[in-house]
Motif scaffolding. Structure first.
Motif, mmCIF file in Angstrom:
data_model
loop_
_atom_site.group_PDB
_atom_site.id
_atom_site.type_symbol
_atom_site.label_atom_id
_atom_site.label_comp_id
_atom_site.label_asym_id
_atom_site.label_seq_id
_atom_site.Cartn_x
_atom_site.Cartn_y
_atom_site.Cartn_z
ATOM 1 N N GLN A 1 22.277 24.722 20.801
ATOM 2 C CA GLN A 1 21.465 25.602 19.954
ATOM 3 C C GLN A 1 21.736 25.343 18.476
ATOM 4 O O GLN A 1 20.810 25.307 17.665
ATOM 5 N N LEU A 2 22.983 25.173 18.114
ATOM 6 C CA LEU A 2 23.329 24.882 16.718
ATOM 7 C C LEU A 2 22.734 23.552 16.270
ATOM 8 O O LEU A 2 22.189 23.443 15.181
ATOM 9 N N ARG A 3 22.853 22.536 17.115
ATOM 10 C CA ARG A 3 22.335 21.207 16.759
ATOM 11 C C ARG A 3 20.820 21.172 16.621
ATOM 12 O O ARG A 3 20.286 20.464 15.782
ATOM 13 N N MET B 1 18.706 28.775 17.259
ATOM 14 C CA MET B 1 19.704 29.844 17.334
ATOM 15 C C MET B 1 19.031 31.168 17.035
ATOM 16 O O MET B 1 18.010 31.192 16.370
ATOM 17 N N PRO B 2 19.620 32.251 17.471
ATOM 18 C CA PRO B 2 19.057 33.552 17.117
ATOM 19 C C PRO B 2 19.374 33.917 15.657
ATOM 20 O O PRO B 2 20.035 34.908 15.366
ATOM 21 N N LEU B 3 18.936 33.065 14.751
ATOM 22 C CA LEU B 3 19.041 33.302 13.317
ATOM 23 C C LEU B 3 17.623 33.493 12.783
ATOM 24 O O LEU B 3 16.665 32.984 13.359
ATOM 25 N N ASN B 4 17.492 34.204 11.685
ATOM 26 C CA ASN B 4 16.163 34.604 11.202
ATOM 27 C C ASN B 4 15.158 33.466 11.049
ATOM 28 O O ASN B 4 13.980 33.654 11.320
ATOM 29 N N LYS B 5 15.593 32.295 10.615
ATOM 30 C CA LYS B 5 14.640 31.200 10.424
ATOM 31 C C LYS B 5 13.939 30.866 11.740
ATOM 32 O O LYS B 5 12.721 30.764 11.802
ATOM 33 N N HIS B 6 14.702 30.714 12.800
ATOM 34 C CA HIS B 6 14.121 30.402 14.107
ATOM 35 C C HIS B 6 13.388 31.613 14.684
ATOM 36 O O HIS B 6 12.277 31.479 15.209
ATOM 37 N N LEU B 7 13.993 32.782 14.587
ATOM 38 C CA LEU B 7 13.362 33.987 15.133
ATOM 39 C C LEU B 7 12.012 34.268 14.472
ATOM 40 O O LEU B 7 11.073 34.708 15.131
ATOM 41 N N HIS B 8 11.920 33.998 13.184
ATOM 42 C CA HIS B 8 10.650 34.198 12.485
ATOM 43 C C HIS B 8 9.592 33.211 13.004
ATOM 44 O O HIS B 8 8.426 33.580 13.158
ATOM 45 N N CYS B 9 10.000 31.992 13.286
ATOM 46 C CA CYS B 9 9.064 30.980 13.811
ATOM 47 C C CYS B 9 8.477 31.390 15.158
ATOM 48 O O CYS B 9 7.343 31.027 15.473
#
Length: 79
Positions: free
Chosen positions: A11-13, A17-25
């Motif tokens: 997920q990190l690579r 990840m459940p971080l805002n950048k990805h979650l927003h996408c």
């Protein structure tokens, strides 16, 4: 490497990840902006290396690994 750790590393690579950048996408967060600093998109790079809200952990990591080795590529690709 335990499955749990390998999944987290994947997920990190990939940035999934459940971080805002990805979650927003994927329409799961209202904004990609980091809620800790409100300055930049909360990406893996921002979270691990540059967010001012996490200065203390960043400094500990740099002190233990050396400043030059603290790149995202080194952190996520070297054993």
């Amino acid at each position: 490497l335990p499955r749990r750790h390998s999944a987290l590393l994947f997920q990190l690579r990939t940035g999934h990840m459940p971080l805002n950048k990805h979650l927003h996408c994927i329409s799961k967060a209202p904004s990609p902006i980091c809620e800790a600093c409100n300055q930049k998109n909360k990406s893996v790079y921002h979270f691990i290396l540059e967010c001012p809200a996490y200065t203390r952990p960043h400094n500990v990591m740099r002190a233990s690994m050396g400043t030059n080795s603290c790149t995202l590529a080194n952190l996520l690709n070297k054993p």
